[in-house]
Design an enzyme around this catalytic site. Structure first.
Site, PDB file in Angstrom:
ATOM      1  N   ASP A  71       0.855  -1.186   0.000  1.00 43.81           N
ATOM      2  CA  ASP A  71       0.000   0.000   0.000  1.00 43.81           C
ATOM      3  C   ASP A  71       0.894   1.240   0.000  1.00 43.81           C
ATOM      4  OD1 ASP A  71      -1.131   0.005   3.497  1.00 43.81           O
ATOM      5  OD2 ASP A  71       0.862  -0.035   2.641  1.00 43.81           O
ATOM      6  N   TYR A 119       2.957   4.715   0.813  1.00 45.93           N
ATOM      7  CA  TYR A 119       3.631   5.226   2.007  1.00 45.93           C
ATOM      8  C   TYR A 119       2.623   6.031   2.820  1.00 45.93           C
ATOM      9  CZ  TYR A 119       8.033   4.170  -0.439  1.00 45.93           C
ATOM     10  OH  TYR A 119       9.071   3.546  -1.092  1.00 45.93           O
ATOM     11  N   PHE A 129       6.668   2.258  -4.390  1.00 47.10           N
ATOM     12  CA  PHE A 129       8.064   2.456  -4.008  1.00 47.10           C
ATOM     13  C   PHE A 129       8.605   3.856  -4.307  1.00 47.10           C
ATOM     14  CE2 PHE A 129       7.735  -2.173  -4.509  1.00 47.10           C
ATOM     15  CZ  PHE A 129       8.205  -2.581  -3.271  1.00 47.10           C
ATOM     16  N   HIS A 176      11.168  -9.113   0.517  1.00 49.68           N
ATOM     17  CA  HIS A 176      10.859  -7.693   0.312  1.00 49.68           C
ATOM     18  C   HIS A 176      12.112  -6.854   0.547  1.00 49.68           C
ATOM     19  CE1 HIS A 176       8.828  -3.809   0.783  1.00 49.68           C
ATOM     20  NE2 HIS A 176       7.831  -4.367   0.123  1.00 49.68           N
TER      21      HIS A 176
END
Length: 258
Positions: free
Chosen positions: A71, A73, A84, A198
């Site tokens: 989701d 930031y 990202f 991740h």
């Protein structure tokens, strides 16, 4: 006040999604999001007009690589509507600069592309890298707060339809959440699926498929593998680390793959 409707989604993506907009799931998402926007004006990330920025910047016909985030930031001033990505004016040595981006930059450097010049990934999106989160909104300061609003059916339909209709895509699935979408992709033929842990925090080194090898001596190689696949299938490779001031139409980083 932003009303949120299907008109926010580009026409070519609406065509790909087909009859989804006639479904109860779409009606529920609209209802839930409008309620949140009315209840918490100014406290939703990203700004509502940027919920579908990834789709606006990367039309279906241009998609070559898909990078799935979770989701947006939830810290102030970071979310842009691209997974990202953060604004380019945030220095890489700032505490605001996310650990995931730091590790992505390390991986790029280890693979010979050079470090990211900034955290803004618009240049990737413009080259055909779909930077899509699996929830497209979040409440300021509350990670995962909109995961249950109804984004999942929309993003699942999008992933499935894209994989079925576009051969030779590259999917970068970092972490368990992104990898939960594997069944939607594996049903389609001729897709390159790259999996690792991740890139955020200490998780970057975890699992038997680390994003970065412990000790920082090597990466998962995803960016190199993606470009090799694209070249193999007669596509222009991605320029992963574009120096500031250059444009995305300059000669691509193809010499590694000749």
């Amino acid at each position: 006040m932003h009303s949120f409707s299907a008109a926010d989604i580009p026409e070519d993506w609406r065509a790909l999604l087909g009859d989804y907009f006639e479904s109860p799931e779409w009606q529920q998402l609209q209802t839930n999001l409008r309620a949140e926007l009315n209840k918490n004006p100014g406290k939703i990330c990203p700004d509502p007009q940027n919920f579908f920025k990834a789709l606006n910047l990367t039309p279906p016909s241009k998609v070559k690589v898909v990078i799935l985030g979770q989701d947006p930031y939830h810290s102030p001033g970071l979310a842009q509507g691209l997974a990202f990505s953060i604004p380019g004016n945030i220095p890489s040595n700032s505490r605001q600069f996310p650990s995931s981006l730091r590790n992505i930059s390390k991986a790029l450097a280890l693979e010979g592309f050079g470090a990211l010049p900034k955290g803004d990934l618009h240049a990737w999106a413009e080259q055909g890298v779909l930077l899509i989160n699996t929830a497209l909104s979040v409440q300021l300061g509350e990670a995962g707060s909109h995961a249950g609003l109804g984004w999942k059916p929309l993003i699942d339909r999008l992933i499935s339809a894209l994989a079925q209709q576009k051969p030779y895509l590259v999917w970068m699935l970092w972490g368990g959440h992104a990898q939960s979408k594997l069944p939607l992709i594996e049903m389609a033929p001729d897709q390159l699926i790259l999996k690792s842990s991740h890139p955020s925090g200490l998780g970057v080194y975890k699992t038997d498929q680390p994003f970065l090898v412990p000790g920082g001596m090597a990466s998962c190689g995803h960016f190199t593998k993606a470009n090799e696949w694209l070249v193999e299938h007669h596509e222009t490779p991605i320029r992963w680390a574009i120096p500031s001031g250059q444009n995305t139409n300059a000669t691509p980083q193809a010499t590694l793959f000749n």
